[in-house]
Write a protein that holds these residues in place. Structure first.
Motif, short mmCIF file in Angstrom:
data_model
loop_
_atom_site.label_atom_id
_atom_site.label_comp_id
_atom_site.label_asym_id
_atom_site.label_seq_id
_atom_site.Cartn_x
_atom_site.Cartn_y
_atom_site.Cartn_z
N ARG A 96 14.22 13.68 2.36
CA ARG A 96 13.73 11.88 2.53
C ARG A 96 13.96 11.47 1.16
N ASP A 155 6.74 16.81 9.39
CA ASP A 155 6.99 16.07 8.68
C ASP A 155 6.54 15.66 7.41
N THR A 206 9.92 14.05 4.61
CA THR A 206 9.75 13.36 3.89
C THR A 206 9.71 13.24 2.74
#
Length: 477
Positions: free
Chosen positions: A139, A132, A136
């Protein structure tokens, strides 16, 4: 999990020279990284001269239109990762993979749909989606890269607007015929050719094809060194720059700072004469395999279009229409081969008997109803994916199942022949074919083969001549 059949994705936005040096460097660095990691590269997908930022208006599967990046190679990579055909993705850098957040999200969906996640690595270390935190960070970095692209685009657009207002050249691209590389001085020999072409068009009413042939016969070179064709001839005398006019975004915005090759009145006379010819041109369908042939490269698959090539008409996966530009086939020979196959089929008594039997089969109406239901369900599925109600892998898997049923239904309904085919079968098939319009020929081919033909890449081990085996009929699965 160490990938045994990974994809190496390489991309560069601008390749003005067309030598692919940028993507070749990326491939070399990517293969070196794969060796260090112990990955096996099964396929290299190259997006040369392809922007990951610029968006175009496209039609979505549910029938709506939207702005999207057009990247057949990237989409092919996602499909192969989602299907399990490939088990890893390696790229040079995050911004070589995605500069549009929507593209990154589609990649994340595919990667996270598998357990464990599909491995993703990059030469620079900027792209990893192993957890994760990696997702992140990716992104955030794509959002930053997207803003940088927007800032650059805005500055460049403003600069071009300023140059246009001042009548100065914008730069970039190939050298304009008749002018030096900076666009400010006339090349006398080329200017004389432009004036001669204008005389041929206005005073002698010569066709563009005749002029192209005459320039080639005289050995007059083009800017790029390729032979003349009608499009090139039209370009050198109709572009506003030859009359010392500056354009911006396709519109004339005022006088330019460079000298004219043609006086304004002479340039207008040329444009008027060519426009008059266009109004009386025959615009009926000529290349009847347009819509029948598709690119046979797995990562592309776009329709081939009738196109005027250097050596005459051809069918091409046209880059101006979003194609890969790497598949082409001579139009005349391809049409002759498809015609031969169609006539062999339509003159076979066994095939004809089967078609008539299918036409009266009891299951025909049921097949029509099932086909309509499946086509409606396919649109609903596309809408669900567009609204993000399902993931991309779910959409891909469901689409395959529905499309398989659609192909089966269409195969059963193939004998519900259009008017042109019924008329053809009522008389002498061979003689009737000769009198069909190109549109009717295309309709008949698509009735017999709804999915048309794939045009496969040329075999480098075979002589460079027309190979009918490149025309691969796409039959129902």
């Amino acid at each position: 999990m160490t990938p045994k059949a990974a994809i190496l994705l390489v991309r560069i936005s601008d390749d003005d020279e067309g030598d692919q040096k940028g993507v070749r460097r990326q491939e070399a660095d990517g293969r070196a990284l794969a060796d260090r990691l112990g990955w096996t590269i099964a396929e290299v997908i190259t997006e040369n001269d392809t922007s990951a930022f610029k968006r175009r208006k496209v039609k979505l599967p549910d029938g709506t239109t939207a702005l999207r990046t057009v990247r057949p190679g990237f989409r092919a990579a996602l499909d192969k990762l989602a299907s399990g055909a490939r088990d890893g993705l390696l790229a040079y850098d995050l911004d070589r993979t995605a500069r549009d957040p929507r593209d990154l999200e589609d990649l994340i969906d595919v990667v996270e749909a598998r357990t464990p996640r599909i491995p993703v690595e990059s030469v620079t270390g900027s792209l990893r989606l192993a957890n994760d935190a990696d997702v992140t960070m990716a992104r955030v970095m794509v959002a930053v890269a997207n803003k940088a692209s927007r800032d650059t685009s805005r500055r460049v657009a403003r600069k071009h607007q300023e140059l246009a207002a001042e009548g100065k050249p914008g730069g970039g691209g190939f050298r304009g015929y008749g002018y030096t590389r900076d666009g400010l001085e006339i090349v006398p020999a080329e200017a004389a050719v432009v004036a001669q072409v204008a005389d041929w068009i206005v005073d002698e009413d010569r066709s563009l094809n005749w002029i192209a042939a005459e320039l080639n016969r005289r050995g007059v070179p083009t800017v790029t060194g390729v032979p003349w064709n009608s499009r090139a001839v039209r370009s050198i005398v109709t572009k506003p720059r030859v009359a010392s006019l500056r354009t911006h975004q396709g519109e004339v915005v005022g006088p330019a700072v460079w000298p004219p090759i043609l006086a304004h009145e002479r340039w207008e006379a040329v444009c008027t004469r060519l426009a008059q010819r266009a109004r009386h041109a025959d615009r009926s369908l000529k290349r009847w395999l347009t819509g029948v042939l598709r690119c046979g490269r797995p990562e592309c698959g776009r329709p081939l279009l009738g196109w005027q090539g250097i050596n005459g008409p051809r069918y091409w996966c046209a880059t101006p229409r979003g194609g890969c530009g790497r598949i082409a086939i001579t139009a005349r020979l391809a049409e002759a081969e498809v015609e031969r196959q169609v006539l062999d089929l339509l003159t076979d008594p066994g095939i004809l008997a089967r078609m008539h039997a299918l036409a009266t089969a009891e299951g025909t109406e049921d097949a029509r109803a099932e086909l309509a239901e499946d086509e409606a369900q396919l649109k609903q599925l596309a809408g669900a994916w567009a609204r993000k109600e399902i993931t991309f892998p779910e959409y891909t898997e469901a689409r395959k199942i529905i499309e398989a049923r659609i192909r089966e239904s269409r195969a059963l309904l193939v004998s519900t022949a259009p008017r042109a085919l019924r008329t053809l079968l009522a008389g002498d098939v061979v003689d009737g074919w000769r009198h069909l319009t190109p549109a009717d020929k295309r309709e008949i081919v698509l009735t017999l083969l709804p999915d048309g033909y794939e045009v496969l890449p040329s075999d480098p081990m075979k002589p460079r001549r027309f190979d009918p085996e490149r025309l691969h009929p796409v039959t129902a699965a």
